[in-house]
Design a protein around this motif. Structure first.
Motif, PDB file in Angstrom:
ATOM      1  N   ASN A  33      30.060 -19.565 -12.856  1.00 34.66           N
ATOM      2  CA  ASN A  33      30.125 -18.281 -12.145  1.00 34.66           C
ATOM      3  C   ASN A  33      29.242 -18.243 -10.903  1.00 34.66           C
ATOM      4  O   ASN A  33      28.771 -17.182 -10.498  1.00 34.66           O
ATOM      5  CB  ASN A  33      29.755 -17.142 -13.092  1.00 34.66           C
ATOM      6  N   VAL A  34      28.987 -19.417 -10.327  1.00 37.46           N
ATOM      7  CA  VAL A  34      28.144 -19.477  -9.137  1.00 37.46           C
ATOM      8  C   VAL A  34      28.918 -20.113  -7.990  1.00 37.46           C
ATOM      9  O   VAL A  34      29.641 -21.093  -8.193  1.00 37.46           O
ATOM     10  CB  VAL A  34      26.878 -20.332  -9.402  1.00 37.46           C
ATOM     11  N   PHE A  35      28.768 -19.531  -6.826  1.00 42.28           N
ATOM     12  CA  PHE A  35      29.404 -20.110  -5.638  1.00 42.28           C
ATOM     13  C   PHE A  35      28.486 -21.211  -5.110  1.00 42.28           C
ATOM     14  O   PHE A  35      27.742 -21.048  -4.158  1.00 42.28           O
ATOM     15  CB  PHE A  35      29.629 -19.019  -4.591  1.00 42.28           C
ATOM     16  N   ASP A 150      20.850 -13.643   1.856  1.00 41.65           N
ATOM     17  CA  ASP A 150      19.939 -14.788   1.869  1.00 41.65           C
ATOM     18  C   ASP A 150      20.722 -16.026   1.442  1.00 41.65           C
ATOM     19  O   ASP A 150      20.932 -16.259   0.254  1.00 41.65           O
ATOM     20  CB  ASP A 150      18.783 -14.519   0.888  1.00 41.65           C
ATOM     21  N   PRO A 151      21.184 -16.814   2.419  1.00 39.48           N
ATOM     22  CA  PRO A 151      22.063 -17.939   2.070  1.00 39.48           C
ATOM     23  C   PRO A 151      21.380 -19.031   1.259  1.00 39.48           C
ATOM     24  O   PRO A 151      22.051 -19.902   0.702  1.00 39.48           O
ATOM     25  CB  PRO A 151      22.524 -18.488   3.425  1.00 39.48           C
ATOM     26  N   THR A 152      20.023 -18.987   1.155  1.00 34.95           N
ATOM     27  CA  THR A 152      19.351 -20.055   0.399  1.00 34.95           C
ATOM     28  C   THR A 152      19.555 -19.914  -1.104  1.00 34.95           C
ATOM     29  O   THR A 152      19.273 -20.828  -1.857  1.00 34.95           O
ATOM     30  CB  THR A 152      17.831 -20.091   0.677  1.00 34.95           C
ATOM     31  N   SER A 153      20.001 -18.742  -1.526  1.00 29.84           N
ATOM     32  CA  SER A 153      20.221 -18.549  -2.958  1.00 29.84           C
ATOM     33  C   SER A 153      21.709 -18.269  -3.166  1.00 29.84           C
ATOM     34  O   SER A 153      22.258 -17.378  -2.526  1.00 29.84           O
ATOM     35  CB  SER A 153      19.367 -17.382  -3.443  1.00 29.84           C
ATOM     36  N   PRO A 154      22.380 -19.014  -4.034  1.00 30.99           N
ATOM     37  CA  PRO A 154      23.836 -18.899  -4.115  1.00 30.99           C
ATOM     38  C   PRO A 154      24.321 -17.591  -4.747  1.00 30.99           C
ATOM     39  O   PRO A 154      23.655 -17.026  -5.613  1.00 30.99           O
ATOM     40  CB  PRO A 154      24.231 -20.085  -4.998  1.00 30.99           C
ATOM     41  N   ALA A 155      25.486 -17.128  -4.286  1.00 31.78           N
ATOM     42  CA  ALA A 155      26.096 -15.925  -4.853  1.00 31.78           C
ATOM     43  C   ALA A 155      26.621 -16.227  -6.250  1.00 31.78           C
ATOM     44  O   ALA A 155      26.938 -17.371  -6.576  1.00 31.78           O
ATOM     45  CB  ALA A 155      27.225 -15.456  -3.955  1.00 31.78           C
ATOM     46  N   PHE A 156      26.687 -15.190  -7.082  1.00 32.30           N
ATOM     47  CA  PHE A 156      27.128 -15.398  -8.460  1.00 32.30           C
ATOM     48  C   PHE A 156      27.907 -14.180  -8.944  1.00 32.30           C
ATOM     49  O   PHE A 156      27.878 -13.120  -8.308  1.00 32.30           O
ATOM     50  CB  PHE A 156      25.914 -15.652  -9.361  1.00 32.30           C
ATOM     51  N   ILE A 157      28.595 -14.373 -10.060  1.00 33.53           N
ATOM     52  CA  ILE A 157      29.412 -13.280 -10.603  1.00 33.53           C
ATOM     53  C   ILE A 157      28.831 -12.800 -11.919  1.00 33.53           C
ATOM     54  O   ILE A 157      28.552 -13.589 -12.821  1.00 33.53           O
ATOM     55  CB  ILE A 157      30.854 -13.766 -10.869  1.00 33.53           C
ATOM     56  N   ASP A 267      23.490 -17.336 -27.293  1.00 34.23           N
ATOM     57  CA  ASP A 267      24.353 -16.473 -26.504  1.00 34.23           C
ATOM     58  C   ASP A 267      23.784 -16.232 -25.104  1.00 34.23           C
ATOM     59  O   ASP A 267      24.483 -16.355 -24.095  1.00 34.23           O
ATOM     60  CB  ASP A 267      24.517 -15.134 -27.236  1.00 34.23           C
ATOM     61  N   PHE A 268      22.494 -15.914 -25.022  1.00 40.69           N
ATOM     62  CA  PHE A 268      21.961 -15.642 -23.678  1.00 40.69           C
ATOM     63  C   PHE A 268      21.851 -16.921 -22.861  1.00 40.69           C
ATOM     64  O   PHE A 268      22.043 -16.922 -21.645  1.00 40.69           O
ATOM     65  CB  PHE A 268      20.667 -14.808 -23.722  1.00 40.69           C
ATOM     66  N   GLU A 269      21.579 -18.032 -23.551  1.00 39.08           N
ATOM     67  CA  GLU A 269      21.513 -19.298 -22.817  1.00 39.08           C
ATOM     68  C   GLU A 269      22.881 -19.651 -22.226  1.00 39.08           C
ATOM     69  O   GLU A 269      22.977 -20.124 -21.095  1.00 39.08           O
ATOM     70  CB  GLU A 269      21.030 -20.431 -23.727  1.00 39.08           C
ATOM     71  N   TYR A 270      23.892 -19.375 -23.019  1.00 43.19           N
ATOM     72  CA  TYR A 270      25.256 -19.632 -22.538  1.00 43.19           C
ATOM     73  C   TYR A 270      25.527 -18.812 -21.272  1.00 43.19           C
ATOM     74  O   TYR A 270      25.999 -19.340 -20.263  1.00 43.19           O
ATOM     75  CB  TYR A 270      26.248 -19.285 -23.648  1.00 43.19           C
ATOM     76  N   GLU A 271      25.188 -17.544 -21.328  1.00 48.95           N
ATOM     77  CA  GLU A 271      25.396 -16.690 -20.147  1.00 48.95           C
ATOM     78  C   GLU A 271      24.576 -17.188 -18.960  1.00 48.95           C
ATOM     79  O   GLU A 271      25.025 -17.165 -17.819  1.00 48.95           O
ATOM     80  CB  GLU A 271      24.989 -15.246 -20.454  1.00 48.95           C
ATOM     81  N   CYS A 272      23.359 -17.624 -19.252  1.00 49.33           N
ATOM     82  CA  CYS A 272      22.494 -18.144 -18.183  1.00 49.33           C
ATOM     83  C   CYS A 272      23.101 -19.405 -17.571  1.00 49.33           C
ATOM     84  O   CYS A 272      23.070 -19.591 -16.354  1.00 49.33           O
ATOM     85  CB  CYS A 272      21.104 -18.462 -18.724  1.00 49.33           C
ATOM     86  N   HIS A 273      23.615 -20.266 -18.413  1.00 46.05           N
ATOM     87  CA  HIS A 273      24.196 -21.505 -17.900  1.00 46.05           C
ATOM     88  C   HIS A 273      25.402 -21.225 -17.014  1.00 46.05           C
ATOM     89  O   HIS A 273      25.588 -21.867 -15.988  1.00 46.05           O
ATOM     90  CB  HIS A 273      24.557 -22.444 -19.056  1.00 46.05           C
ATOM     91  N   LEU A 274      26.201 -20.236 -17.398  1.00 46.94           N
ATOM     92  CA  LEU A 274      27.332 -19.865 -16.532  1.00 46.94           C
ATOM     93  C   LEU A 274      26.824 -19.441 -15.160  1.00 46.94           C
ATOM     94  O   LEU A 274      27.464 -19.650 -14.137  1.00 46.94           O
ATOM     95  CB  LEU A 274      28.120 -18.705 -17.145  1.00 46.94           C
ATOM     96  N   LEU A 275      25.622 -18.824 -15.144  1.00 46.81           N
ATOM     97  CA  LEU A 275      25.045 -18.339 -13.891  1.00 46.81           C
ATOM     98  C   LEU A 275      24.212 -19.406 -13.180  1.00 46.81           C
ATOM     99  O   LEU A 275      23.504 -19.116 -12.216  1.00 46.81           O
ATOM    100  CB  LEU A 275      24.173 -17.113 -14.163  1.00 46.81           C
ATOM    101  N   GLY A 276      24.256 -20.611 -13.686  1.00 48.89           N
ATOM    102  CA  GLY A 276      23.539 -21.703 -13.030  1.00 48.89           C
ATOM    103  C   GLY A 276      22.040 -21.692 -13.272  1.00 48.89           C
ATOM    104  O   GLY A 276      21.292 -22.384 -12.585  1.00 48.89           O
ATOM    105  N   GLU A 298      12.982 -25.668 -10.394  1.00 48.17           N
ATOM    106  CA  GLU A 298      13.826 -25.606  -9.197  1.00 48.17           C
ATOM    107  C   GLU A 298      12.966 -25.237  -7.996  1.00 48.17           C
ATOM    108  O   GLU A 298      11.796 -24.881  -8.145  1.00 48.17           O
ATOM    109  CB  GLU A 298      14.891 -24.511  -9.347  1.00 48.17           C
ATOM    110  N   GLU A 299      13.572 -25.240  -6.853  1.00 51.05           N
ATOM    111  CA  GLU A 299      12.906 -24.762  -5.642  1.00 51.05           C
ATOM    112  C   GLU A 299      12.454 -23.326  -5.929  1.00 51.05           C
ATOM    113  O   GLU A 299      13.157 -22.565  -6.603  1.00 51.05           O
ATOM    114  CB  GLU A 299      13.914 -24.840  -4.490  1.00 51.05           C
ATOM    115  N   VAL A 300      11.268 -22.926  -5.410  1.00 52.01           N
ATOM    116  CA  VAL A 300      10.648 -21.684  -5.858  1.00 52.01           C
ATOM    117  C   VAL A 300      11.520 -20.432  -5.712  1.00 52.01           C
ATOM    118  O   VAL A 300      11.640 -19.644  -6.650  1.00 52.01           O
ATOM    119  CB  VAL A 300       9.283 -21.453  -5.151  1.00 52.01           C
ATOM    120  N   SER A 301      12.157 -20.239  -4.546  1.00 52.40           N
ATOM    121  CA  SER A 301      12.838 -18.951  -4.378  1.00 52.40           C
ATOM    122  C   SER A 301      14.062 -18.844  -5.288  1.00 52.40           C
ATOM    123  O   SER A 301      14.345 -17.780  -5.839  1.00 52.40           O
ATOM    124  CB  SER A 301      13.207 -18.690  -2.914  1.00 52.40           C
ATOM    125  N   VAL A 302      14.738 -19.956  -5.498  1.00 48.58           N
ATOM    126  CA  VAL A 302      15.866 -19.948  -6.429  1.00 48.58           C
ATOM    127  C   VAL A 302      15.350 -19.738  -7.857  1.00 48.58           C
ATOM    128  O   VAL A 302      15.926 -18.977  -8.642  1.00 48.58           O
ATOM    129  CB  VAL A 302      16.679 -21.261  -6.320  1.00 48.58           C
TER     130      VAL A 302
END
Ligand code: ADP
Ligand code: MG
Length: 737
Positions: A33-35, A150-157, A267-276, A298-302
């Protein structure tokens, strides 16, 4: 039946929720679910893709034409996943995330609509800023603000909405969020660190700060949460006697995870993984009902975005499983609090970790340079670092059970302490002979690559080196850690800039590069010595020792925040273009305001609960006892049933009941009086104009009543019969099954 007993019944009937999981491996659905860049490449022309990538890597602004193409691509991708709405997703200074959803919808004529999403809509939105904290900025200027992509952080659904990570600024350009200064701090840190790297390796052209947070939290049954007004309103228990069995047996840490909890985690980990969000680790924590999860760094802002997002996801998924997740730093008195350890390091474009000891003297000189600069930064700006983690809720944790004290210090382990001590001793003043230089290099060449074993052991330090990164452990579990990370980046950047200046000056004076670096390292080791502490940070001796060393121990938020008055601090922020003086003042004000509100809410809730919950329960039980006493008197009257056969004996038999009746009366009396006096103090505090003085009044005049009130209420909990007590008890809430 009282609320507690109803909740108890409800929980007894609870079954673990069947969580949906396919048979897939994480890599098959990760970031679905991440662009991501990978998806961008598919949806964008090569040229546009390269421009976006350049913007992410180098911070080059994206023009509107490119933005339009990206918007079109994002929309196509999102619609292919059934998305109908979009929102700018940002992190205002109220500590929450903010979103306002708009549909991809425009008139198409003849009463019809079409899906549309333009580059302008992607790039910028103009929300009404007036309800977000601005620290007075909105009084002086316009209420409007805008959010910018902020293009440094990817869009998500999430839930059918495309979320576009954004920054949030006032109409006149003042920053109103955590993200903007964080991005700026990363930018100057990159610049400062890259310049220093050039001494060692010309191939290093970019330095990223990295963050791996460890999120601690408590889980309680939603039924209990619903029966506890204090947790609902303030995130923590304002009352509650310690259970007979708390964490003293240490049987919870890394213990087996109860099935219902495990279902929630998966369950929450699964949702988190979908969100990258790369959540990797899960385990029980020290306190009962306390747990932890941690991602791959990861890089700090992400990483900060991901932490904020994770907390949001966890709250939602917990409810689905009949739990409530508590991120408060101290939800239960007397048991461990929760932190958010921030593992922080510096990585280069060449794939090196600058805080990892290397294989050769040269790479180790580089390592020592960064290592010592971080220590020096913490030394020079300890109070600012303390302020960066200050909050009403973290005040309860710092210095309490198993949490670092409010005194900032750095732990580096014996091995590296010895290395620094040797350097301090052995680097000669002025020019070095070739032999001296060789000896020094041989010395540092011996630093082993893996130091983990001897450095990861001291858990009592607020800021510890753990082999290849620093772990900032004083950060609160509920905090947006972007604030602490911004300050850390900033102070390290500033220190590296000074370092470079000093080294260059020595080089200009004719010293060779390595010699100059050794000299300045030595100087910094000496200058920052007092911040290094290897002993037990929880001990009373350390408080005394720290005082001797001149290290501050700010135990309350208003006190910790005073550093923002400091001219040196204002100058630091301004010079590095992180925040203007006006913005610092605004942030100071917001933090004070938040502090006041939190204490105010707790104080109100306490008084309400004293009157509505605790006194009524105590009186009900007391009434029962009074009836018993009356009844006993009645049946004893005229009949001597005591062993000795006289009537005094009868009074003795009734006395214990009367004692309890009396104790209840006394405690109710104290409670009522304290609640009245506390309310008076609140009124007085509210009348104070100056916000800082008001915060101090709340801290010093209102808050002390909490202890008195709690003490007597908890004593009542101990003597009132179980069936009359309406608040779920610690032993019940902390015992997940
Ligand atoms: P533990 O503290 O449980 O022993 P680690 O210290 O190995 O576990 O890892 C804790 C966190 O530190 C993880 O999120 C991990 O990704 C992160 N971490 C490891 N290396 C780095 C690094 N170079 N920069 C930032 N975070 C890191
Ligand atoms: Mg760790």
């Amino acid at each position: 039946m009282n609320k507690r007993l109803i909740a108890f019944q409800e929980i007894l009937n609870k079954q673990p929720l069947q969580f949906y999981k396919g048979e897939k491996q994480i890599s098959e659905y990760f970031a679905e679910n991440v662009f991501t860049l990978d998806k961008m490449r598919k949806y964008l022309s090569e040229d546009t893709y390269e421009k976006v990538k350049e913007s992410i890597d180098k911070g080059v602004p994206i023009d509107r034409k490119i933005a339009s193409e990206v918007a079109e691509a994002m929309k196509s991708w999102a619609m292919s996943k059934g998305v109908t709405h979009y929102t700018h997703w940002f992190q205002p200074l109220n500590g929450e995330t903010a979103e306002k959803h708009d549909a991809f919808m425009e008139w198409a004529g003849e009463g019809k609509v079409i899906e549309k999403f333009s580059g302008n809509q992607l790039a910028q939105q103009e929300p009404d800023a007036s309800s977000f904290p601005s620290g007075g900025i909105r009084n002086t200027f316009e209420a409007r603000g805008y959010t910018a992509w902020d293009p440094t952080s990817p869009a998500f659904i999430i839930d059918g909405t495309l979320c576009i990570p954004s920054i949030f600024v006032s109409y006149t350009g003042e920053t109103l969020d955590y993200k903007t200064p964080l991005l700026r701090s990363l930018h100057i840190l990159d610049k400062a660190a890259t310049e220093v790297c050039q001494y060692f390796d010309k191939n290093i052209t970019k330095v990223y700060a990295t963050l791996g947070w460890e999120q601690e939290y408590f889980l309680i049954d939603a039924a209990y949460y619903n029966a506890r007004y204090d947790i609902q309103q303030s995130g923590r228990t304002l009352f509650g006697h310690a259970p007979a069995k708390g964490q003293q047996l240490e049987d919870h840490y890394w213990g087996s995870i109860p099935e219902r909890v495990s279902a929630f985690m998966k369950d929450f980990e699964y949702e988190c993984h979908l969100l990258g969000i790369p959540v990797k680790t899960r385990h029980n924590e020290v306190a009962p009902a306390q747990f932890e999860c941690a991602p791959i760094f990861e890089e700090v802002s992400v990483a900060v975005d991901h932490n904020v997002l994770l907390m949001d996801v966890m709250e939602k998924v917990a409810i689905r499983h009949g739990f409530r997740v508590l991120f408060h730093e101290k939800p239960f008195a007397g048991v461990n609090g929760s932190g958010k350890h921030n593992n922080w390091s510096l990585a280069t474009n060449t794939g090196k970790n600058l805080l990892s000891p290397g294989k050769t003297p040269k790479t180790n000189l580089q390592f020592l340079t960064f290592f010592v600069n971080v220590i020096k930064a913490v030394h020079d700006y300890a109070d600012l670092l303390r302020a960066s983690i200050a909050s009403a809720s973290n005040d309860h944790r710092l210095g309490a059970n198993e949490a670092p004290p409010a005194i900032m210090s750095v732990f580096i382990g014996k091995y590296l302490s010895d290395v620094l001590d040797e350097l301090e001793k052995n680097v000669p003043v002025g020019k070095m002979s070739p032999e001296e230089k060789t000896a020094l290099k041989l010395g540092i060449g011996k630093i082993p690559e893996i130091l983990l074993d001897n450095t990861d052991r001291n858990r009592t330090s607020p800021f510890a080196f753990t082999g290849n990164k620093f772990e900032f452990r004083a950060v609160g579990s509920s905090a947006n850690c972007g604030n602490a990370m911004m300050v850390l980046n900033l102070i390290v950047a500033k220190t590296l800039m000074e370092f470079k200046k000093e080294v260059d000056t020595l080089i200009d004076k004719g010293q060779d590069k390595d010699e100059a670096i050794f000299q300045v390292i030595k100087k910094y080791i000496t200058a920052s010595k007092k911040i290094r502490f290897e002993g037990n940070g929880y001990s009373e001796e350390w408080k005394k020792e720290a005082k001797k060393r001149g290290l501050n121990n700010f135990t309350s938020t208003p006190e910790a925040l005073k550093v923002y008055h400091d001219k040196k601090i204002k100058k630091l922020f301004e010079e590095c273009h992180i925040l203007t003086e006006r913005e610092i003042e605004a942030r100071h004000e917001i933090q004070l305001e938040t502090y006041i509100k939190k204490v105010q809410i707790e104080s109100r809730v306490m008084a309400e609960m004293v009157y509505n919950t605790i006194i009524p329960a105590a009186l009900k039980y007391q009434n029962k006892l009074v009836e018993t006493v009356k009844g006993l008197r009645e049946i004893y009257s005229g009949v001597n049933i005591g062993v000795s056969g006289n009537s005094e004996e009868n009074d003795n038999l009734i006395a214990p009941h009367l004692e309890i009746v009396k104790e209840i009366s006394e405690r109710v009396n104290v409670l009522r009086k304290a609640a009245i006096d506390m309310t008076e103090e609140r009124k007085k505090a509210n009348a104070i104009d100056n916000i800082e003085e008001r915060a101090f009044a709340y801290c010093e005049k209102v808050k002390p009543y909490f202890d008195t009130i709690r003490y007597h209420a908890d004593k009542l909990e101990l003597i009132v019969a179980d069936e009359y007590w309406p608040l779920p008890k610690y032993s019940e809430m902390l015992n997940l099954r």
